[in-house]
Design an enzyme around this catalytic site. Structure first.
Site, PDB file in Angstrom:
ATOM      1  N   ARG A  84       2.646   1.013   1.882  1.00 41.96           N
ATOM      2  CA  ARG A  84       2.518  -0.195   0.890  1.00 41.96           C
ATOM      3  C   ARG A  84       3.888  -0.559   0.413  1.00 41.96           C
ATOM      4  O   ARG A  84       4.069  -1.338  -0.316  1.00 41.96           O
ATOM      5  CB  ARG A  84       1.355  -0.233   0.073  1.00 41.96           C
ATOM      6  CG  ARG A  84      -0.178  -0.725   1.038  1.00 41.96           C
ATOM      7  CD  ARG A  84      -1.178  -1.495   0.340  1.00 41.96           C
ATOM      8  NE  ARG A  84      -2.093  -1.773   1.574  1.00 41.96           N
ATOM      9  CZ  ARG A  84      -2.095  -3.262   1.585  1.00 41.96           C
ATOM     10  NH1 ARG A  84      -1.588  -3.740   0.875  1.00 41.96           N
ATOM     11  NH2 ARG A  84      -3.206  -3.043   2.607  1.00 41.96           N
ATOM     12  N   HIS A 114       6.469  -1.908   2.966  1.00 44.83           N
ATOM     13  CA  HIS A 114       5.393  -3.446   2.780  1.00 44.83           C
ATOM     14  C   HIS A 114       5.997  -3.837   2.065  1.00 44.83           C
ATOM     15  O   HIS A 114       6.616  -5.226   2.551  1.00 44.83           O
ATOM     16  CB  HIS A 114       4.473  -2.702   3.513  1.00 44.83           C
ATOM     17  CG  HIS A 114       3.874  -4.043   4.155  1.00 44.83           C
ATOM     18  ND1 HIS A 114       2.710  -4.826   3.101  1.00 44.83           N
ATOM     19  CD2 HIS A 114       4.237  -5.024   5.068  1.00 44.83           C
ATOM     20  CE1 HIS A 114       2.199  -6.008   3.477  1.00 44.83           C
ATOM     21  NE2 HIS A 114       3.222  -6.397   5.149  1.00 44.83           N
ATOM     22  N   SER A 172       2.530  -4.487  11.284  1.00 45.00           N
ATOM     23  CA  SER A 172       4.106  -4.015   9.866  1.00 45.00           C
ATOM     24  C   SER A 172       3.557  -2.631   9.560  1.00 45.00           C
ATOM     25  O   SER A 172       4.953  -1.823   9.640  1.00 45.00           O
ATOM     26  CB  SER A 172       3.183  -4.847   8.936  1.00 45.00           C
ATOM     27  OG  SER A 172       3.937  -6.267   8.982  1.00 45.00           O
TER      28      SER A 172
END
Lengths: 209, 209
Positions: free
Chosen positions: A39, A42, A16
């Site tokens: 993040r 994500h 990812s």
């Protein structure tokens, strides 16, 4: 349905983050902010989130330093608090959400504001040097700015990532324009929310990807 | 910063939903699905979410009926469970997340999959007629389909809204293509997440806006 998919959690994370770093334009960001951006992306699946990020130069380093020193994390919503991965925290930091405190409904009535905003009145003893994470309510972010302008203790950094259609964009612009010397990280516009905010906190808590 | 913003929570909701209904193209959706879409949009700030919605004809009515009959809500992530507004639930429904159950790490090892997927093994006694809400992990959604294909009891409806870059889009397409007769609602592509999923659940729980 397919029996073919990656079942290894660590491998899923690695893959990812590799996709995010290959697709997102992180070139305009300092490395510490880029790690936070990864993040956040994500958590929402959108690499163009980078376009809406804005931050003060010391926000990320200030938040990281505060967390390492044991600062508490103050969250406007239970979902934000719930999304903080406790084992990533560098000093077993307290994660505080006062929204469901029994005193909040009457505080909201007497102050003439939302429960989300009134809940911040119960942050006062924790504010100094804290990391504030507002991931839901624009009124909470407006109220924070009012409290600090009126002399409340100052957090080390403020993540201003409320979501929505009424006041979200405006509250975040007000944070970014603050003349209180507050370090901030925001997502401009309507996007935001608890998952994105928790993603940012989890990046600040540990460099581990 | 501005002292001018709406401080009345109910008014903020009304105004938000009015903006969403004026900007989002809900014309292709049945009214019950539109109501769910409005709350999902509210949770993420993006009216174009409608373009990625897909659902089976009986998904929303099936989920509403199940909740009114007292069905539990099974969530893959604590953040999803945390986002369900308990007072909206029509039958004080149980909200179950097994991810942090002590048995999950060893189940994940023995099954060779993620903890998020392995946690679903502990859903078996609750699955029949439940409302499943997967808002985080694609592997959980893949695993659900495998379990049901192998004979596990069937939920009344499945919200398949995992987010991310590895398996999210594919797991949702697999749900939509299921030949198990599962009622489903998905967000195609990478977008999704716990806030959006909780928003959908809160819409299914009560018609109150």
């Amino acid at each position: 349905m397919s029996g073919q998919y990656i079942r290894d959690g660590a491998e899923i994370y690695r893959h990812s983050f590799a996709i995010i770093r290959s697709e997102a334009d992180l070139s305009g960001l300092p490395e510490d902010v880029a790690r936070v951006a990864v993040r956040m992306i994500h958590s929402c699946g959108m690499v163009d989130l980078v376009d809406d990020l804005a931050f003060s130069p010391g926000a990320v380093s200030g938040a990281i330093g505060a967390l390492r020193s044991g600062a508490p994390i103050l969250c406007d919503a239970q979902m934000v608090a719930s999304g903080v991965t406790r084992r990533r925290l560098p000093a077993s930091n307290e994660v505080i959400c006062t929204l469901n405190d029994a005193r909040v409904p009457s505080l909201a009535s007497s102050l003439g504001t939302t429960r989300s905003a009134a809940a911040l009145e119960l942050w006062r003893e924790h504010l100094e040097g804290s990391v504030v994470a507002i991931g839901n309510a624009p009124t909470a972010l407006f109220h924070l700015l009012e409290m600090i302008a009126a002399g409340a203790p100052r957090p080390a950094a403020v993540l201003g990532i409320p979501v929505g259609f009424v006041g979200a964009a405006e509250s975040k612009e007000a944070l970014a324009a603050n003349d209180l010397g507050l370090e901030y990280l925001i997502v401009r516009g309507r996007r935001g929310g608890s998952a994105m905010t928790a993603g940012a906190l989890n990046a600040l808590a540990s460099e581990e990807e």
